[in-house]
Design an enzyme around this catalytic site. Structure first.
Site, PDB file in Angstrom:
ATOM      1  N   SER A  13     -55.293  20.505 -23.092  1.00  0.00           N
ATOM      2  CA  SER A  13     -54.992  19.446 -22.117  1.00  0.00           C
ATOM      3  C   SER A  13     -55.192  19.947 -20.688  1.00  0.00           C
ATOM      4  CB  SER A  13     -53.583  18.889 -22.329  1.00  0.00           C
ATOM      5  OG  SER A  13     -52.609  19.835 -21.965  1.00  0.00           O
ATOM      6  N   ILE A  88     -53.833  38.206 -26.004  1.00  0.00           N
ATOM      7  CA  ILE A  88     -53.607  39.229 -24.983  1.00  0.00           C
ATOM      8  C   ILE A  88     -54.925  39.951 -24.757  1.00  0.00           C
ATOM      9  CG2 ILE A  88     -52.425  41.411 -24.494  1.00  0.00           C
ATOM     10  CD1 ILE A  88     -49.983  40.238 -25.904  1.00  0.00           C
ATOM     11  N   HIS A 105     -49.399  29.640 -16.688  1.00  0.00           N
ATOM     12  CA  HIS A 105     -48.310  30.108 -17.548  1.00  0.00           C
ATOM     13  C   HIS A 105     -47.129  29.145 -17.415  1.00  0.00           C
ATOM     14  CE1 HIS A 105     -45.932  32.971 -19.812  1.00  0.00           C
ATOM     15  NE2 HIS A 105     -44.950  32.735 -18.958  1.00  0.00           N
ATOM     16  N   GLN A 169     -47.055  18.531 -14.881  1.00  0.00           N
ATOM     17  CA  GLN A 169     -47.185  19.255 -13.611  1.00  0.00           C
ATOM     18  C   GLN A 169     -48.289  20.316 -13.696  1.00  0.00           C
ATOM     19  OE1 GLN A 169     -45.679  17.904 -11.084  1.00  0.00           O
ATOM     20  NE2 GLN A 169     -44.812  16.492 -12.582  1.00  0.00           N
TER      21      GLN A 169
HETATM   22  C1  GAR Z   1     -49.795  25.191 -21.670  1.00  0.00           C
HETATM   23  O1  GAR Z   1     -48.459  24.807 -21.546  1.00  0.00           O
HETATM   24  C2  GAR Z   1     -50.033  26.538 -21.010  1.00  0.00           C
HETATM   25  O2  GAR Z   1     -49.282  26.712 -19.849  1.00  0.00           O
HETATM   26  C3  GAR Z   1     -49.585  27.469 -22.090  1.00  0.00           C
HETATM   27  O3  GAR Z   1     -50.044  26.923 -23.286  1.00  0.00           O
HETATM   28  C4  GAR Z   1     -50.126  25.500 -23.139  1.00  0.00           C
HETATM   29  C5  GAR Z   1     -51.522  25.081 -23.506  1.00  0.00           C
HETATM   30  O4  GAR Z   1     -51.630  23.692 -23.554  1.00  0.00           O
HETATM   31  N1  GAR Z   1     -50.077  28.791 -21.890  1.00  0.00           N
HETATM   32  C6  GAR Z   1     -49.451  29.885 -22.271  1.00  0.00           C
HETATM   33  O5  GAR Z   1     -48.385  29.868 -22.859  1.00  0.00           O
HETATM   34  C7  GAR Z   1     -50.168  31.171 -21.917  1.00  0.00           C
HETATM   35  N2  GAR Z   1     -49.297  32.286 -22.102  1.00  0.00           N
HETATM   36  P1  GAR Z   1     -53.065  23.009 -23.478  1.00  0.00           P
HETATM   37  O6  GAR Z   1     -53.921  23.663 -24.562  1.00  0.00           O
HETATM   38  O7  GAR Z   1     -52.785  21.582 -23.788  1.00  0.00           O
HETATM   39  O8  GAR Z   1     -53.619  23.228 -22.111  1.00  0.00           O
END
Ligand code: GAR
Length: 212
Positions: A13, A88, A105, A169
């Site tokens: 997303s 990582i 993050h 956000q």
């Molecule tokens: C998001 O909340 C991002 O901040 C987090 O994973 C999610 C991915 O959602 N990232 C981490 O935890 C990195 N350590 P998305 O695939 O819908 O963008």
């Protein structure tokens, strides 16, 4: 125009928010370490080149990171954006993209580096949670901070509701950070702090719960 490669592992997303933000740069490719990442289909629908470098095909982190770097370097990007990329990275990989590699993050770093940020925030009873866009360094989740968004933690929040509200956000601040990068607005000083080449607006104060 600068070029970006986005790395994802799942829904994508944040990647979608970047694709739809009309950024002043070319999004050259989206690369996933999981062939089944939903975000790959979203990227294809947006006409973006995709690639998969599966970590399962490699014996160790070094060889995976080398293959990943090979896939990225095809596009000669100016920015590599981690958008829910859940691996990582080795110090060698991080140093190869020094100053170009950014991450989002789901916490107000330096609080809650690592995993399960929403559950840990709820467990601690904090009243404000948030997200951070930062440069990636070898020190996991501790690189120079570009922008943060804070949200109130509500009394009936669950891990799920808190994550969902924060994601809204994330979708606002990540495109902003990439926009600044593409416009060469950002520099990192010798303290490892992000400074802006021209003045930025001041953000709002968040008090949670609110004053009465
Ligand atoms: C998001 O909340 C991002 O901040 C987090 O994973 C999610 C991915 O959602 N990232 C981490 O935890 C990195 N350590 P998305 O695939 O819908 O963008």
């Amino acid at each position: 125009m600068k070029k970006i490669v986005i790395l994802i592992s799942g829904v994508g997303s944040n990647m979608q928010a970047l694709l739809e933000a009309n950024l002043p740069c070319t999004i050259a490719a989206v690369i996933s370490n999981r062939a089944e990442a939903e975000g790959l289909e979203t990227a294809r629908r947006h006409g973006i080149a995709t690639a998969v470098v599966s970590h399962k095909d490699f014996a160790d982190r070094e060889s995976f990171d080398a293959a990943l770097a090979g896939a990225i370097d095809v596009y000669r990007p100016d920015v590599v954006a981690l958008a829910g990329f859940m691996r990582i990275l080795t110090t060698g990989f991080v140093n190869r993209y020094r100053g170009k590699l950014v991450n989002i993050h789901p916490s107000l770093l330096p609080a809650y580096a690592g995993m399960h940020t929403h559950a840990r925030a709820l467990h601690d009873g904090v009243k404000i949670h948030g997200c951070t866009v930062h440069f990636v360094t070898a020190d996991l989740d501790h690189g120079p901070i570009i922008i943060q968004a804070a949200i109130p933690v509500l009394p009936d929040d669950t891990e799920h509701t808190l994550a969902a509200r924060l994601l809204d956000q994330e979708h606002r601040v990540y495109p902003q950070a990439i926009r600044w990068l593409c416009q060469d607005q950002i520099e990192v000083d010798h303290h490892g702090h992000v400074n802006f080449r021209s003045p930025r607006r001041v953000g709002n104060t968040l008090i949670s719960p609110g004053l009465e």
